[in-house]
Write a protein that holds these residues in place. Structure first.
Motif, PDB file in Angstrom:
ATOM      1  N   ASP A 133       0.834  -1.200   0.000  1.00  0.00           N
ATOM      2  CA  ASP A 133       0.000   0.000   0.000  1.00  0.00           C
ATOM      3  C   ASP A 133       0.866   1.247   0.000  1.00  0.00           C
ATOM      4  O   ASP A 133       0.434   2.318  -0.398  1.00  0.00           O
ATOM      5  N   SER A 134       2.105   1.080   0.450  1.00  0.00           N
ATOM      6  CA  SER A 134       3.049   2.191   0.514  1.00  0.00           C
ATOM      7  C   SER A 134       4.456   1.620   0.326  1.00  0.00           C
ATOM      8  O   SER A 134       4.778   0.561   0.869  1.00  0.00           O
ATOM      9  N   VAL A 135       5.260   2.332  -0.449  1.00  0.00           N
ATOM     10  CA  VAL A 135       6.635   1.889  -0.674  1.00  0.00           C
ATOM     11  C   VAL A 135       7.509   3.109  -0.907  1.00  0.00           C
ATOM     12  O   VAL A 135       7.055   4.105  -1.489  1.00  0.00           O
ATOM     13  N   GLY A 136       8.733   3.049  -0.433  1.00  0.00           N
ATOM     14  CA  GLY A 136       9.677   4.139  -0.669  1.00  0.00           C
ATOM     15  C   GLY A 136      11.098   3.647  -0.528  1.00  0.00           C
ATOM     16  O   GLY A 136      11.388   2.793   0.307  1.00  0.00           O
ATOM     17  N   GLU A 137      11.955   4.161  -1.378  1.00  0.00           N
ATOM     18  CA  GLU A 137      13.378   3.814  -1.319  1.00  0.00           C
ATOM     19  C   GLU A 137      14.135   4.912  -0.581  1.00  0.00           C
ATOM     20  O   GLU A 137      13.654   6.041  -0.453  1.00  0.00           O
ATOM     21  N   VAL A 138      15.322   4.589  -0.105  1.00  0.00           N
ATOM     22  CA  VAL A 138      16.152   5.564   0.595  1.00  0.00           C
ATOM     23  C   VAL A 138      16.315   6.798  -0.294  1.00  0.00           C
ATOM     24  O   VAL A 138      16.628   6.689  -1.479  1.00  0.00           O
ATOM     25  N   GLY A 139      16.029   7.967   0.281  1.00  0.00           N
ATOM     26  CA  GLY A 139      16.164   9.217  -0.451  1.00  0.00           C
ATOM     27  C   GLY A 139      14.907   9.700  -1.138  1.00  0.00           C
ATOM     28  O   GLY A 139      14.822  10.869  -1.521  1.00  0.00           O
ATOM     29  N   ASP A 140      13.904   8.817  -1.302  1.00  0.00           N
ATOM     30  CA  ASP A 140      12.630   9.243  -1.888  1.00  0.00           C
ATOM     31  C   ASP A 140      11.908  10.165  -0.906  1.00  0.00           C
ATOM     32  O   ASP A 140      11.995   9.964   0.312  1.00  0.00           O
ATOM     33  N   PRO A 141      11.156  11.147  -1.409  1.00  0.00           N
ATOM     34  CA  PRO A 141      10.349  11.961  -0.500  1.00  0.00           C
ATOM     35  C   PRO A 141       9.234  11.109   0.105  1.00  0.00           C
ATOM     36  O   PRO A 141       8.668  10.243  -0.570  1.00  0.00           O
ATOM     37  N   THR A 142       8.919  11.342   1.370  1.00  0.00           N
ATOM     38  CA  THR A 142       7.873  10.560   2.032  1.00  0.00           C
ATOM     39  C   THR A 142       6.475  11.035   1.656  1.00  0.00           C
ATOM     40  O   THR A 142       5.515  10.298   1.802  1.00  0.00           O
ATOM     41  N   ALA A 143       6.369  12.264   1.192  1.00  0.00           N
ATOM     42  CA  ALA A 143       5.087  12.847   0.761  1.00  0.00           C
ATOM     43  C   ALA A 143       5.397  14.016  -0.156  1.00  0.00           C
ATOM     44  O   ALA A 143       6.517  14.540  -0.149  1.00  0.00           O
ATOM     45  N   PRO A 144       4.425  14.448  -0.943  1.00  0.00           N
ATOM     46  CA  PRO A 144       4.662  15.622  -1.789  1.00  0.00           C
ATOM     47  C   PRO A 144       4.982  16.852  -0.943  1.00  0.00           C
ATOM     48  O   PRO A 144       4.557  16.959   0.202  1.00  0.00           O
ATOM     49  N   ARG A 204       4.671  20.325   0.627  1.00  0.00           N
ATOM     50  CA  ARG A 204       3.531  21.183   0.970  1.00  0.00           C
ATOM     51  C   ARG A 204       3.996  22.624   0.962  1.00  0.00           C
ATOM     52  O   ARG A 204       5.129  22.925   1.327  1.00  0.00           O
ATOM     53  N   PHE A 205       3.093  23.482   0.564  1.00  0.00           N
ATOM     54  CA  PHE A 205       3.409  24.907   0.494  1.00  0.00           C
ATOM     55  C   PHE A 205       2.570  25.669   1.508  1.00  0.00           C
ATOM     56  O   PHE A 205       1.404  25.324   1.733  1.00  0.00           O
ATOM     57  N   ASP A 206       3.159  26.718   2.093  1.00  0.00           N
ATOM     58  CA  ASP A 206       2.388  27.555   3.012  1.00  0.00           C
ATOM     59  C   ASP A 206       1.536  28.544   2.214  1.00  0.00           C
ATOM     60  O   ASP A 206       1.508  28.506   0.983  1.00  0.00           O
ATOM     61  N   ASP A 207       0.835  29.430   2.905  1.00  0.00           N
ATOM     62  CA  ASP A 207      -0.073  30.381   2.257  1.00  0.00           C
ATOM     63  C   ASP A 207       0.627  31.323   1.286  1.00  0.00           C
ATOM     64  O   ASP A 207       0.018  31.824   0.347  1.00  0.00           O
ATOM     65  N   GLU A 208       1.930  31.565   1.511  1.00  0.00           N
ATOM     66  CA  GLU A 208       2.690  32.454   0.625  1.00  0.00           C
ATOM     67  C   GLU A 208       3.340  31.700  -0.536  1.00  0.00           C
ATOM     68  O   GLU A 208       4.085  32.272  -1.321  1.00  0.00           O
ATOM     69  N   GLY A 209       3.107  30.397  -0.628  1.00  0.00           N
ATOM     70  CA  GLY A 209       3.671  29.610  -1.713  1.00  0.00           C
ATOM     71  C   GLY A 209       5.089  29.132  -1.472  1.00  0.00           C
ATOM     72  O   GLY A 209       5.744  28.634  -2.371  1.00  0.00           O
ATOM     73  N   VAL A 210       5.560  29.258  -0.228  1.00  0.00           N
ATOM     74  CA  VAL A 210       6.911  28.822   0.123  1.00  0.00           C
ATOM     75  C   VAL A 210       6.853  27.338   0.506  1.00  0.00           C
ATOM     76  O   VAL A 210       6.019  26.924   1.318  1.00  0.00           O
ATOM     77  N   ALA A 211       7.743  26.558  -0.075  1.00  0.00           N
ATOM     78  CA  ALA A 211       7.799  25.131   0.233  1.00  0.00           C
ATOM     79  C   ALA A 211       8.181  24.933   1.697  1.00  0.00           C
ATOM     80  O   ALA A 211       9.077  25.593   2.215  1.00  0.00           O
ATOM     81  N   GLN A 212       7.465  24.033   2.355  1.00  0.00           N
ATOM     82  CA  GLN A 212       7.750  23.707   3.747  1.00  0.00           C
ATOM     83  C   GLN A 212       8.787  22.581   3.802  1.00  0.00           C
ATOM     84  O   GLN A 212       9.202  22.051   2.777  1.00  0.00           O
ATOM     85  N   ARG A 213       9.168  22.218   4.988  1.00  0.00           N
ATOM     86  CA  ARG A 213      10.180  21.179   5.185  1.00  0.00           C
ATOM     87  C   ARG A 213       9.759  19.878   4.490  1.00  0.00           C
ATOM     88  O   ARG A 213       8.627  19.435   4.601  1.00  0.00           O
ATOM     89  N   GLN A 214      10.678  19.283   3.782  1.00  0.00           N
ATOM     90  CA  GLN A 214      10.434  18.030   3.061  1.00  0.00           C
ATOM     91  C   GLN A 214      11.117  16.893   3.819  1.00  0.00           C
ATOM     92  O   GLN A 214      12.237  17.027   4.289  1.00  0.00           O
ATOM     93  N   TYR A 215      10.445  15.757   3.936  1.00  0.00           N
ATOM     94  CA  TYR A 215      11.003  14.587   4.598  1.00  0.00           C
ATOM     95  C   TYR A 215      11.308  13.506   3.562  1.00  0.00           C
ATOM     96  O   TYR A 215      10.591  13.371   2.570  1.00  0.00           O
ATOM     97  N   PHE A 216      12.365  12.729   3.826  1.00  0.00           N
ATOM     98  CA  PHE A 216      12.805  11.685   2.903  1.00  0.00           C
ATOM     99  C   PHE A 216      12.968  10.370   3.657  1.00  0.00           C
ATOM    100  O   PHE A 216      13.254  10.360   4.852  1.00  0.00           O
ATOM    101  N   TYR A 217      12.774   9.261   2.951  1.00  0.00           N
ATOM    102  CA  TYR A 217      12.978   7.952   3.552  1.00  0.00           C
ATOM    103  C   TYR A 217      14.447   7.775   3.925  1.00  0.00           C
ATOM    104  O   TYR A 217      15.332   8.010   3.107  1.00  0.00           O
ATOM    105  N   LYS A 218      14.682   7.333   5.150  1.00  0.00           N
ATOM    106  CA  LYS A 218      16.037   7.021   5.614  1.00  0.00           C
ATOM    107  C   LYS A 218      16.338   5.538   5.461  1.00  0.00           C
ATOM    108  O   LYS A 218      17.483   5.127   5.530  1.00  0.00           O
TER     109      LYS A 218
END
Length: 163
Positions: free
Chosen positions: A31-42, A44-58
């Motif tokens: 149901d879910s799969v990810g390799e090392v270094g893949d983002p864990t989720a798309p 997300r952007f705040d109200d001003e369009g600035v990308a928020q912190r991105q998480y990656f599979y360890k």
């Protein structure tokens, strides 16, 4: 004590081997799969369009889920309702014991389960037949039980963690 709801997952992790190889060994689709270094989720952007912190599979991560909705018991099974998800997971994995064992030199195999309880005590009794089925799979079991406690002030309930 009655556990009235729950969900279960088979989670397989590796620091050195690909998650995509697990499907070939088990003959199951995750149901879910990810390799090392893949983002864990798309991103997300705040109200001003600035990308928020991105998480990656360890670790490479392969997950097969059984939700409470996937495992609704019949009315006759009310006493075991909270164990239905882990029972369905065990049924899906029946016959995969050797395949799971073949993964363990390079992968960690874990079954994660949670249940919702109608008691504030937080304990439960798992049927021996289910324990035997899980033991045959050879996976560690990580469980959480959440207790539903009535709030006298507003007659609403809240979940509290009971580990």
């Amino acid at each position: 004590m009655t556990i009235f709801d729950g969900a279960a997952s088979l989670c397989i992790y590796s620091d050195t081997h690909l998650a995509s190889a697990v499907s070939d060994v088990l003959g199951l689709s995750p149901d879910s799969v990810g390799e090392v270094g893949d983002p864990t989720a798309p991103v997300r952007f705040d109200d001003e369009g600035v990308a928020q912190r991105q998480y990656f599979y360890k670790q490479s991560t392969w997950i097969l889920n059984v939700s409470a909705d996937d495992a609704r018991p019949s009315a006759a099974d009310d006493d075991t309702a909270g164990f239905q998800s882990i029972l369905v997971l065990a049924e899906r994995l029946a016959g995969k014991e050797m395949a799971l064992a073949s993964l363990r030199p390079h992968y960690e195999t874990v079954i994660r389960w949670y249940g919702d309880s109608a008691s504030s005590q937080g304990g439960f009794v798992m049927p021996i037949e289910l324990i035997e089925r899980l033991a045959k799979l050879g996976c560690n079991l990580f469980g959480n039980l959440y207790s539903y406690v009535e709030d006298d002030a507003d007659d609403q309930g809240q979940l509290e963690t009971a580990d």
